[in-house]
Design an enzyme around this catalytic site. Structure first.
Site, mmCIF file in Angstrom:
data_model
loop_
_atom_site.group_PDB
_atom_site.id
_atom_site.type_symbol
_atom_site.label_atom_id
_atom_site.label_comp_id
_atom_site.label_asym_id
_atom_site.label_seq_id
_atom_site.Cartn_x
_atom_site.Cartn_y
_atom_site.Cartn_z
ATOM 1 N N GLY A 152 5.891 -41.488 -19.253
ATOM 2 C CA GLY A 152 6.804 -40.494 -18.706
ATOM 3 C C GLY A 152 6.488 -39.091 -19.163
ATOM 4 O O GLY A 152 6.867 -38.698 -20.282
ATOM 5 N N ARG A 291 -18.177 -53.478 17.328
ATOM 6 C CA ARG A 291 -17.349 -52.968 18.423
ATOM 7 C C ARG A 291 -18.235 -52.442 19.565
ATOM 8 O O ARG A 291 -19.062 -51.540 19.353
ATOM 9 C CB ARG A 291 -16.456 -51.844 17.885
ATOM 10 C CG ARG A 291 -15.653 -51.127 18.930
ATOM 11 C CD ARG A 291 -14.569 -51.990 19.490
ATOM 12 N NE ARG A 291 -13.728 -51.234 20.427
ATOM 13 C CZ ARG A 291 -12.918 -51.813 21.297
ATOM 14 N NH1 ARG A 291 -12.809 -53.143 21.345
ATOM 15 N NH2 ARG A 291 -12.190 -51.071 22.101
ATOM 16 N N GLN A 302 -24.740 -41.395 18.129
ATOM 17 C CA GLN A 302 -25.112 -40.471 17.041
ATOM 18 C C GLN A 302 -23.896 -39.997 16.232
ATOM 19 O O GLN A 302 -23.970 -39.822 15.017
ATOM 20 C CB GLN A 302 -25.850 -39.266 17.616
ATOM 21 C CG GLN A 302 -27.251 -39.616 18.093
ATOM 22 C CD GLN A 302 -27.984 -38.417 18.661
ATOM 23 O OE1 GLN A 302 -27.403 -37.359 18.881
ATOM 24 N NE2 GLN A 302 -29.269 -38.596 18.915
ATOM 25 N N GLU A 386 -1.651 -37.152 -11.619
ATOM 26 C CA GLU A 386 -2.584 -36.876 -12.723
ATOM 27 C C GLU A 386 -3.312 -35.555 -12.506
ATOM 28 O O GLU A 386 -4.508 -35.437 -12.751
ATOM 29 C CB GLU A 386 -3.597 -38.018 -12.868
ATOM 30 C CG GLU A 386 -2.919 -39.361 -12.818
ATOM 31 C CD GLU A 386 -3.164 -40.207 -14.024
ATOM 32 O OE1 GLU A 386 -3.889 -39.745 -14.908
ATOM 33 O OE2 GLU A 386 -2.601 -41.294 -14.064
HETATM 34 C C1 LIG Z 1 3.129 -42.187 -6.630
HETATM 35 C C2 LIG Z 1 3.149 -41.303 -7.827
HETATM 36 C C3 LIG Z 1 3.047 -41.856 -9.094
HETATM 37 C C4 LIG Z 1 3.120 -41.040 -10.220
HETATM 38 N N1 LIG Z 1 3.067 -41.596 -11.478
HETATM 39 C C5 LIG Z 1 3.312 -40.809 -12.570
HETATM 40 C C6 LIG Z 1 3.429 -41.403 -13.868
HETATM 41 O O1 LIG Z 1 3.250 -42.613 -14.034
HETATM 42 N N2 LIG Z 1 3.763 -40.599 -14.915
HETATM 43 C C7 LIG Z 1 3.973 -39.249 -14.771
HETATM 44 O O2 LIG Z 1 4.280 -38.592 -15.760
HETATM 45 N N3 LIG Z 1 3.849 -38.664 -13.547
HETATM 46 C C8 LIG Z 1 3.529 -39.411 -12.445
HETATM 47 N N4 LIG Z 1 3.427 -38.838 -11.200
HETATM 48 C C9 LIG Z 1 3.708 -37.405 -11.065
HETATM 49 C C10 LIG Z 1 2.494 -36.566 -10.699
HETATM 50 O O3 LIG Z 1 1.636 -36.441 -11.787
HETATM 51 C C11 LIG Z 1 3.008 -35.230 -10.148
HETATM 52 O O4 LIG Z 1 3.525 -35.492 -8.852
HETATM 53 C C12 LIG Z 1 1.954 -34.152 -10.105
HETATM 54 O O5 LIG Z 1 1.599 -33.743 -11.399
HETATM 55 C C13 LIG Z 1 2.402 -32.940 -9.297
HETATM 56 O O6 LIG Z 1 3.666 -32.515 -9.690
HETATM 57 P P1 LIG Z 1 4.786 -32.239 -8.582
HETATM 58 O O7 LIG Z 1 4.844 -33.417 -7.674
HETATM 59 O O8 LIG Z 1 6.024 -31.847 -9.286
HETATM 60 O O9 LIG Z 1 4.224 -31.039 -7.728
HETATM 61 P P2 LIG Z 1 4.350 -29.480 -8.082
HETATM 62 O O10 LIG Z 1 3.889 -29.219 -9.463
HETATM 63 O O11 LIG Z 1 5.682 -28.981 -7.680
HETATM 64 O O12 LIG Z 1 3.236 -28.878 -7.086
HETATM 65 C C14 LIG Z 1 3.499 -28.663 -5.687
HETATM 66 C C15 LIG Z 1 2.303 -27.938 -5.109
HETATM 67 O O13 LIG Z 1 2.160 -26.654 -5.746
HETATM 68 C C16 LIG Z 1 0.848 -26.526 -6.272
HETATM 69 N N5 LIG Z 1 0.891 -25.750 -7.507
HETATM 70 C C17 LIG Z 1 1.672 -25.946 -8.601
HETATM 71 N N6 LIG Z 1 1.379 -25.042 -9.534
HETATM 72 C C18 LIG Z 1 0.379 -24.263 -9.046
HETATM 73 C C19 LIG Z 1 -0.372 -23.166 -9.550
HETATM 74 N N7 LIG Z 1 -0.170 -22.679 -10.795
HETATM 75 N N8 LIG Z 1 -1.315 -22.617 -8.765
HETATM 76 C C20 LIG Z 1 -1.549 -23.107 -7.518
HETATM 77 N N9 LIG Z 1 -0.885 -24.144 -6.992
HETATM 78 C C21 LIG Z 1 0.071 -24.710 -7.750
HETATM 79 C C22 LIG Z 1 0.356 -27.945 -6.507
HETATM 80 O O14 LIG Z 1 -1.080 -28.013 -6.507
HETATM 81 C C23 LIG Z 1 0.982 -28.671 -5.337
HETATM 82 O O15 LIG Z 1 0.154 -28.511 -4.207
HETATM 83 C C24 LIG Z 1 3.285 -39.638 -10.060
HETATM 84 C C25 LIG Z 1 3.334 -39.088 -8.771
HETATM 85 C C26 LIG Z 1 3.276 -39.899 -7.667
HETATM 86 C C27 LIG Z 1 3.336 -39.275 -6.310
#
Ligand SMILES: Cc1cc2nc3c(=O)[nH]c(=O)nc-3n(C[C@H](O)[C@H](O)[C@H](O)COP(=O)(O)OP(=O)(O)OC[C@H]3O[C@@H](n4cnc5c(N)ncnc54)[C@H](O)[C@@H]3O)c2cc1C
Length: 407
Positions: A152, A291, A302, A386
């Protein structure tokens, strides 16, 4: 089983009842593998053909996490392959670890996520930052699949910026009191333990081992995913949870600790995603040769050959990247930026290959009779978790220029 799923649903195995998958090796990279590494790969491939591909389509269609797979992963040695055998791990090298991830994700990214989280994000921090007592208590049971863990770090308001996390614990003398919440946590709803990253009174990040069953600790499941449907995802909610003091991971604190775990997991993703890509390529080539349109196999056109050639080119480049990165990992020379480059490149390549393979399969490509659409949807998560595709770009940008562009 659902009506549109037959045994052998993955890997271009439509209606044959058998998964005949073989991986491409255009640059004879097998010559660089040891006999042991090749044996590990073939054992994992056989395991995936027997235990995953015949069932995965059904699990995903129904959004079922197959809990029995945890014990089976433990038996085959998919959990913590690089952890020393003293603690129940495989004691293997990093290329072997990569090959294991490649084969599992060839079956399904959600299944690989389960194995990655357990090995790189739960066993690894306990091994690296835990006490001897913690290692002996948890690692053997995590290795053999008696226990499942989760990691987490992400919170509702802190995804790409984990430094801002607000989950916190306070020293209460004989225990810590933990409050806060985590979101998007793989394995959370079924995990026995969670490695939770939280801040102390001095706002320093530490890892805590939180066991299921503690009062105030709940793990609601996240529903409605169109991606990683056979992987179980959820929240971790802490409402004044009393954590025994011996559950703190004492050896390393600060954001660097979870980021080190992520390096290990991202390395596995670099290999795993190319496993998914190879499955898409295998299926697309087979389909194109079988197919018939305009009285010819579509493989004779191609434009189809261009797609297949580009797929093989990108897979081959990624295989070389993975092998070299694995070699650097084994020499303890791999850097975070090198791992970022491989994770970012290989997942993007795999997603593009899945999309192109989907086109080659025409309408059939959207069905569960082939593995393509499932891989494609899965990889949409893999390119985000990640570290997103763009965040890895910024990690590289920082490496190149010395200027962090994150904020
Ligand atoms: C199916 C799934 C499983 C997961 N499992 C785990 C887990 O086991 N443990 C855990 O801890 N987390 C887990 N995660 C969380 C995951 O690591 C996060 O979703 C990820 O780090 C992105 O965070 P966020 O979704 O809050 O997106 P946000 O951080 O809100 O980002 C949204 C968008 O803004 C962009 N962005 C953000 N900051 C910047 C910046 N400074 N410059 C430019 N662009 C930016 C991002 O690239 C993205 O396109 C999981 C996620 C999913 C979808």
């Amino acid at each position: 089983m659902s009506s549109n799923t037959l045994q052998g649903g993955g890997s271009g195995a439509k209606y044959t009842g058998k998964d005949h998958y073989e991986s491409p090796d255009f640059y004879q990279l097998d010559d660089l593998l040891t006999d042991e590494q090749k044996l590990i790969r073939s054992s994992m491939r056989a395991f995936v053909k027997q235990e995953i591909t015949p069932f995965i389509e059904d699990w995903c269609q129904q959004a079922i996490f197959p809990e029995h797979i945890v014990k089976k992963f433990g038996e085959i040695g998919a959990f913590g392959p690089t952890i020393p055998s003293l603690y129940g791990g495989g004691g293997l090298d990093y290329i072997s670890y990569g090959l294991i991830m490649q084969e599992i994700e060839r079956g399904d990214s959600g299944m690989r996520s389960t194995a990655s989280v357990q090995g790189s994000l739960v066993m690894y921090p306990i091994f690296m930052f835990g006490t001897e007592e913690q290692k002996r208590k948890y690692l053997p049971k995590l290795a053999n699949g008696e226990m499942l863990g989760c990691f987490g770090l992400t919170e509702p308001d802190h995804g790409s910026n984990p430094a801002g996390l607000t989950t916190n614990f306070r020293d209460q003398g004989d225990h810590y009191l933990l409050n806060g919440s985590k979101m998007w946590i793989s394995n959370a709803p079924v995990a026995d333990i969670a490695i939770v990253w939280a801040k102390d009174e001095d706002r320093r990040i530490h890892g805590l081992i939180v066991e299921r069953g503690l009062e105030g600790f709940t793990t609601p499941e996240t529903h409605g995913k169109w991606s990683l449907r056979a992987s179980c995802t959820g929240e971790l909610v802490f409402d004044n949870v009393k954590i025994p003091k011996e559950n703190l991971l004492p050896v390393k604190s600060g954001l660097g600790a979870p980021l080190l775990c992520l390096d290990s997991a991202r390395y596995g993703i670099a290999w795993g995603s190319i496993g998914a890509a190879m499955d898409c390529y295998y299926s697309a080539r087979k389909y194109a040769l079988e197919r018939i349109q305009f009285e010819k196999p579509i493989a004779s056109f191609q434009l189809i050959q261009k797609k297949l050639s580009e797929m093989l080119t990108e897979i081959t480049k990624a295989q070389l990247l993975n092998w070299r990165l694995g070699d650097l990992m084994d020499q303890q020379k791999a850097t975070t930026a090198q791992i970022s480059l491989a994770k970012r490149n290989n997942v993007a390549v795999a997603l593009e290959i899945a999309r192109e393979a989907r086109q080659i399969h025409g309408g059939m490509g959207i069905t569960g009779d082939y593995s393509i659409m499932r891989h494609m949807m899965n990889l949409e998560s893999v390119i985000t978790y990640e570290g997103t595709h763009d965040i890895h770009l910024l990690i590289l940008g920082n490496e190149i220029t010395g200027i962090p562009a994150f904020n």
